[in-house]
Design a protein around this motif. Structure first.
Motif, PDB file in Angstrom:
ATOM      1  N   VAL B 192     -24.317 -29.296 -11.973  1.00 61.46           N
ATOM      2  CA  VAL B 192     -24.353 -27.837 -12.028  1.00 61.46           C
ATOM      3  C   VAL B 192     -25.337 -27.373 -13.093  1.00 61.46           C
ATOM      4  O   VAL B 192     -26.139 -26.466 -12.878  1.00 61.46           O
ATOM      5  N   GLY B 193     -25.278 -28.037 -14.252  1.00 58.81           N
ATOM      6  CA  GLY B 193     -26.176 -27.677 -15.335  1.00 58.81           C
ATOM      7  C   GLY B 193     -27.631 -27.835 -14.931  1.00 58.81           C
ATOM      8  O   GLY B 193     -28.476 -26.984 -15.237  1.00 58.81           O
ATOM      9  N   ARG B 194     -27.921 -28.911 -14.209  1.00 60.70           N
ATOM     10  CA  ARG B 194     -29.309 -29.127 -13.786  1.00 60.70           C
ATOM     11  C   ARG B 194     -29.737 -28.081 -12.756  1.00 60.70           C
ATOM     12  O   ARG B 194     -30.873 -27.620 -12.760  1.00 60.70           O
ATOM     13  N   SER B 195     -28.780 -27.700 -11.877  1.00 62.82           N
ATOM     14  CA  SER B 195     -29.112 -26.650 -10.915  1.00 62.82           C
ATOM     15  C   SER B 195     -29.410 -25.338 -11.626  1.00 62.82           C
ATOM     16  O   SER B 195     -30.332 -24.608 -11.260  1.00 62.82           O
ATOM     17  N   LEU B 196     -28.615 -25.051 -12.665  1.00 65.03           N
ATOM     18  CA  LEU B 196     -28.844 -23.819 -13.430  1.00 65.03           C
ATOM     19  C   LEU B 196     -30.234 -23.843 -14.046  1.00 65.03           C
ATOM     20  O   LEU B 196     -30.948 -22.832 -14.057  1.00 65.03           O
ATOM     21  N   SER B 202     -37.377 -21.468 -11.630  1.00 66.07           N
ATOM     22  CA  SER B 202     -37.802 -20.641 -10.509  1.00 66.07           C
ATOM     23  C   SER B 202     -36.673 -20.562  -9.492  1.00 66.07           C
ATOM     24  O   SER B 202     -36.241 -21.577  -8.965  1.00 66.07           O
ATOM     25  N   GLU B 203     -36.212 -19.345  -9.238  1.00 64.53           N
ATOM     26  CA  GLU B 203     -35.104 -19.197  -8.303  1.00 64.53           C
ATOM     27  C   GLU B 203     -35.509 -19.646  -6.914  1.00 64.53           C
ATOM     28  O   GLU B 203     -34.730 -20.246  -6.183  1.00 64.53           O
ATOM     29  N   LEU B 204     -36.768 -19.315  -6.595  1.00 68.40           N
ATOM     30  CA  LEU B 204     -37.235 -19.631  -5.255  1.00 68.40           C
ATOM     31  C   LEU B 204     -37.251 -21.142  -5.036  1.00 68.40           C
ATOM     32  O   LEU B 204     -36.774 -21.660  -4.024  1.00 68.40           O
ATOM     33  N   VAL B 205     -37.800 -21.840  -6.045  1.00 60.07           N
ATOM     34  CA  VAL B 205     -37.871 -23.286  -5.938  1.00 60.07           C
ATOM     35  C   VAL B 205     -36.459 -23.873  -5.891  1.00 60.07           C
ATOM     36  O   VAL B 205     -36.163 -24.758  -5.082  1.00 60.07           O
ATOM     37  N   MET B 209     -34.716 -26.206  -3.046  1.00 58.77           N
ATOM     38  CA  MET B 209     -34.158 -27.536  -3.301  1.00 58.77           C
ATOM     39  C   MET B 209     -32.686 -27.624  -2.894  1.00 58.77           C
ATOM     40  O   MET B 209     -32.019 -28.601  -3.184  1.00 58.77           O
ATOM     41  N   GLY B 210     -32.169 -26.551  -2.304  1.00 57.42           N
ATOM     42  CA  GLY B 210     -30.805 -26.614  -1.816  1.00 57.42           C
ATOM     43  C   GLY B 210     -29.763 -26.077  -2.771  1.00 57.42           C
ATOM     44  O   GLY B 210     -28.571 -26.263  -2.561  1.00 57.42           O
ATOM     45  N   VAL B 211     -30.199 -25.405  -3.838  1.00 58.57           N
ATOM     46  CA  VAL B 211     -29.242 -24.788  -4.751  1.00 58.57           C
ATOM     47  C   VAL B 211     -28.847 -23.432  -4.178  1.00 58.57           C
ATOM     48  O   VAL B 211     -29.720 -22.638  -3.817  1.00 58.57           O
ATOM     49  N   ASN B 212     -27.543 -23.167  -4.098  1.00 62.09           N
ATOM     50  CA  ASN B 212     -27.125 -21.840  -3.655  1.00 62.09           C
ATOM     51  C   ASN B 212     -27.183 -20.896  -4.854  1.00 62.09           C
ATOM     52  O   ASN B 212     -26.228 -20.766  -5.622  1.00 62.09           O
ATOM     53  N   VAL B 213     -28.330 -20.260  -5.020  1.00 59.16           N
ATOM     54  CA  VAL B 213     -28.618 -19.531  -6.251  1.00 59.16           C
ATOM     55  C   VAL B 213     -27.592 -18.428  -6.515  1.00 59.16           C
ATOM     56  O   VAL B 213     -27.041 -18.322  -7.611  1.00 59.16           O
ATOM     57  N   ALA B 214     -27.300 -17.618  -5.498  1.00 57.17           N
ATOM     58  CA  ALA B 214     -26.413 -16.465  -5.710  1.00 57.17           C
ATOM     59  C   ALA B 214     -25.042 -16.927  -6.196  1.00 57.17           C
ATOM     60  O   ALA B 214     -24.508 -16.415  -7.195  1.00 57.17           O
ATOM     61  N   VAL B 215     -24.471 -17.902  -5.492  1.00 57.80           N
ATOM     62  CA  VAL B 215     -23.129 -18.362  -5.840  1.00 57.80           C
ATOM     63  C   VAL B 215     -23.130 -19.005  -7.225  1.00 57.80           C
ATOM     64  O   VAL B 215     -22.279 -18.726  -8.072  1.00 57.80           O
ATOM     65  N   LEU B 216     -24.125 -19.839  -7.470  1.00 57.49           N
ATOM     66  CA  LEU B 216     -24.148 -20.572  -8.726  1.00 57.49           C
ATOM     67  C   LEU B 216     -24.325 -19.636  -9.926  1.00 57.49           C
ATOM     68  O   LEU B 216     -23.672 -19.783 -10.951  1.00 57.49           O
ATOM     69  N   LYS B 217     -25.201 -18.638  -9.761  1.00 60.79           N
ATOM     70  CA  LYS B 217     -25.400 -17.687 -10.861  1.00 60.79           C
ATOM     71  C   LYS B 217     -24.110 -16.933 -11.141  1.00 60.79           C
ATOM     72  O   LYS B 217     -23.722 -16.730 -12.290  1.00 60.79           O
TER      73      LYS B 217
END
Lengths: 295, 355
Positions: B192-196, B202-205, B209-217
């Motif tokens: 999770v930390g690495r995804s953050l 870059s949110e786009l990147v 890469m498969g990170v669910n940006v909205a949920v994770l943020k």
């Protein structure tokens, strides 16, 4: 519905709105030229107003004192840009915000140190006359404030659109690298941007303090309303700042008069709700341009 | 001079970590015995702040999102503890998880819409949350005590501890802080930390890469809210009094200031930052109230210009001239394990390739 009350509230709202617009214009200038949201904008205005007030205490006429204070604000704005803003120009948002917050604390406390936290009365530049149209009362200060705002916009438009220096400023903001290549000193243009913003802020401060009294924390509330104005109009749009300011001023007054829950205490909630609402629904505001990023 | 290289997880590295841990433990035990009770009170307060700051680090340092709403969640924790202890007779420690869960839910609720925004816009929206918190606390004065505040007398420490109330509160604060630091550290080190961190770059990147940006943020925001609430609970336990005006935007700004002044190394940074916002104003205002603000603002600007990665980031950079800690090189299984027998030629080669 009582028409007189309504019109009085609308006119009062327009007068406050003109001030929010003026400070919002300053925020927009800085946002457009350096991409920074200046949390110290209100404190810079407050500090300039103290200079004007101090001069009147020394016996200078308020009109002249205001002009001197605006001039000093311009110079101080350029000095602030070149001393503490330039080093963080390419830095991330957090760094830039923290620098303006640091400036906020310094100005607020130096003012408190120098002039105490006691409220002072600043004379109105436009006198204390009140005109009555039927039952609707309009102060000379309100009329003057709106006229000054219109003059500010006219001046700014003329400067930016018609003058050589305006062209240089726009070039520096639009594309710094190309501007440098054609011989424009970008950093000098950004200094001018900050100077102008500081001057507009000073005008807002001098116009609002006859109503609110002058003390070091006076501008914080005004700044929040100005944020709301700038965001509503679109953070990068000068016209938006003015329209936003007027809308915020009128909305604020009407909401606190006609919506019981809002009252006096939660009046600022109107501005905050506008900030949150606009950013969530239409982040570019009414007149702003969308951000296009290259990845 | 080539810096000394220490491999993470090697006996030498473990010995150094253990030594640092021992020194910290000794300092923590010595503190209540040597500091006068008011200073001890300040250290205890700082521990609560440090938890809120490490929470802020999760969303701001890790994910690059600027939040000014930390005061709102700090207030939620503080008032949860105040109400449960003062009105319902709970033991303070038991109220912290309740405040944390409550703040987590509110954080999720506010975060889901707000975190579609980023950068300056997010800062402005969270600023609005922070400002409206104080009038709202006042509006619900039946529960919160509003302007007048609410007295929260905490129960005596358990007799088995043999501690005075101040030392007990200090011990609780330090223990809770240690647990929260450990949690934060695990989050940052996890996937999770690495995804953050990917989101920060870059949110786009990150999305690609498969990170669910909205949920994770939103989750990170809610988690940081929970941390702030635990800090707020400790605040109530320490001060034994809450009043609306202590929970304004100013605290959020102080937390952010602590974060950036403390700097890039998360846990030591949060501790340094919390001591900075607790002790600097207290010392300076003994001379002059305005001096405190001027110093605070000046240090903030100077640190931002000259030490952008904060005090601990600066120290780390200086130290790295002498000591480098690096991860062990993991080799693909070849049937011939190299393990702990010390460097062999093949390993050096692989290192060179990796670097």
């Amino acid at each position: 519905m009582d028409a007189t009350l309504f019109f009085n509230q609308v006119i009062g709202g327009l007068a406050s709105g003109a001030i929010y617009g003026s400070l919002a214009l300053a925020l927009v200038m800085i946002y457009r030229s350096t991409g920074i949201i200046n949390f110290a904008q209100g404190e810079m205005a407050m500090f300039s107003t103290y200079i004007a007030w101090q001069l009147t205490e020394w016996g200078v006429n308020i009109g002249l004192a205001a002009l001197i204070a605006i001039g000093v604000a311009f110079l101080a704005g350029t000095a602030i840009q070149s001393s503490i803003i330039r080093p963080v120009e390419g830095a991330d948002h957090l760094t830039q915000i923290m620098v303006t917050l640091g400036l906020f604390f310094i100005l607020n406390n130096v003012a408190g140190w120098q002039w105490t936290f006691q409220a002072q009365v600043v004379p109105s530049v436009f006198g204390d006359e009140i005109f009555a149209v039927g039952d609707v009362r309009i102060t000379a200060l309100s009329i003057g404030t709106v006229i000054v705002l219109i003059a500010e916009v006219a001046l700014l438009t003329l400067l930016l659109q018609k003058s050589r220096i305006g062209l240089a400023i726009r070039g520096a903001v639009d594309n710094a690298d190309s501007a440098e290549l054609v011989g424009i000193s970008v950093s000098r243009m950004l200094m001018v941007g900050w100077g102008l913003a500081a001057a507009f802020g000073a005008i807002a401060g001098i116009l609002v303090t006859p109503r609110l009294f002058l003390q070091p924390n006076v501008m914080f509330g005004v700044l929040i309303y100005s944020f709301a104005a700038a965001i509503l109009g679109g953070l990068d749009s000068p016209i938006g700042a003015i329209v936003g300011g007027l809308v915020v001023g009128v909305t604020e007054n009407l909401a606190s008069t006609y919506i019981d829950f809002v009252g006096g205490d939660l009046k600022i909630g109107v501005a905050l709700a506008l900030i949150v609402g606009v950013l969530l629904i239409k982040p570019n505001g009414l007149f702003g341009r969308g951000e296009v990023a290259r990845v | 001079m080539t810096p000394l290289t220490i491999v993470r997880g090697s006996p030498r590295h473990r010995a150094i970590v253990a030594a640092i841990g021992a020194v910290v433990l000794v300092v923590l035990i010595v503190i209540p015995n040597v500091l006068p009770s008011f200073r001890l009170f300040q250290v205890t307060l700082a521990a609560g702040f440090a938890i809120a700051i490490i929470g802020l680090a999760l969303i701001t340092t890790s994910a690059g999102q600027i939040s000014l709403a930390q005061s709102t969640f700090f207030a939620i924790g503080a008032y949860t503890t105040a109400v449960l202890v003062a009105d319902h007779g709970w033991t303070p420690i038991l109220t912290f998880p309740v405040g944390a869960v409550f703040a987590f839910m509110v954080g999720l609720l506010l975060g889901l819409p707000a975190l579609r925004l980023k950068g300056l816009y997010l800062a402005l929206v969270t600023m609005a949350f922070a400002i409206i918190t104080v009038p709202l606390i006042k509006r619900f004065d039946g529960l919160t005590g509003g302007n007048m505040g609410k007295l929260v007398s905490t129960p005596d420490p358990p007799s088995w501890s043999g501690m005075s109330p101040e030392v007990w509160t200090y011990a609780v604060a330090v223990t809770v802080a240690t647990v929260m630091f450990w949690l934060a550290n695990n989050i940052v080190k996890s996937g999770v930390g690495r995804s953050l961190s990917a989101i920060r770059h870059s949110e786009l990147v990150a999305e690609t890469m498969g990170v669910n940006v909205a949920v994770l943020k939103s989750l990170a925001f809610a988690t940081s809210a929970a941390f702030a609430a635990v800090g707020g609970g400790l605040f109530t336990m320490t001060v034994e009094f809450v009043a609306a005006d202590s929970f304004g935007l100013l605290i959020s700004i102080e937390f952010l200031a602590a974060l950036v002044v403390g700097g890039a190394v998360a846990i030591p940074g949060a501790i340094a930052g919390s001591l900075f916002i607790e002790f600097l104003p207290a010392w300076a205002s003994e001379v002059n109230d305005a001096l405190a603000g001027v110093l605070f603002g000046s240090i903030l600007i100077l640190v931002m210009i000259f030490l952008p990665d904060g005090v601990t980031g600066f120290i780390k950079r200086q130290l790295s001239r002498f000591v480098v800690v690096r991860h062990p090189v993991v080799l693909p299984p070849t049937g011939d394990r190299i393990g702990d027998q010390g460097p062999v030629d093949g390993r050096v080669e692989v290192e060179a390739v990796l670097e």
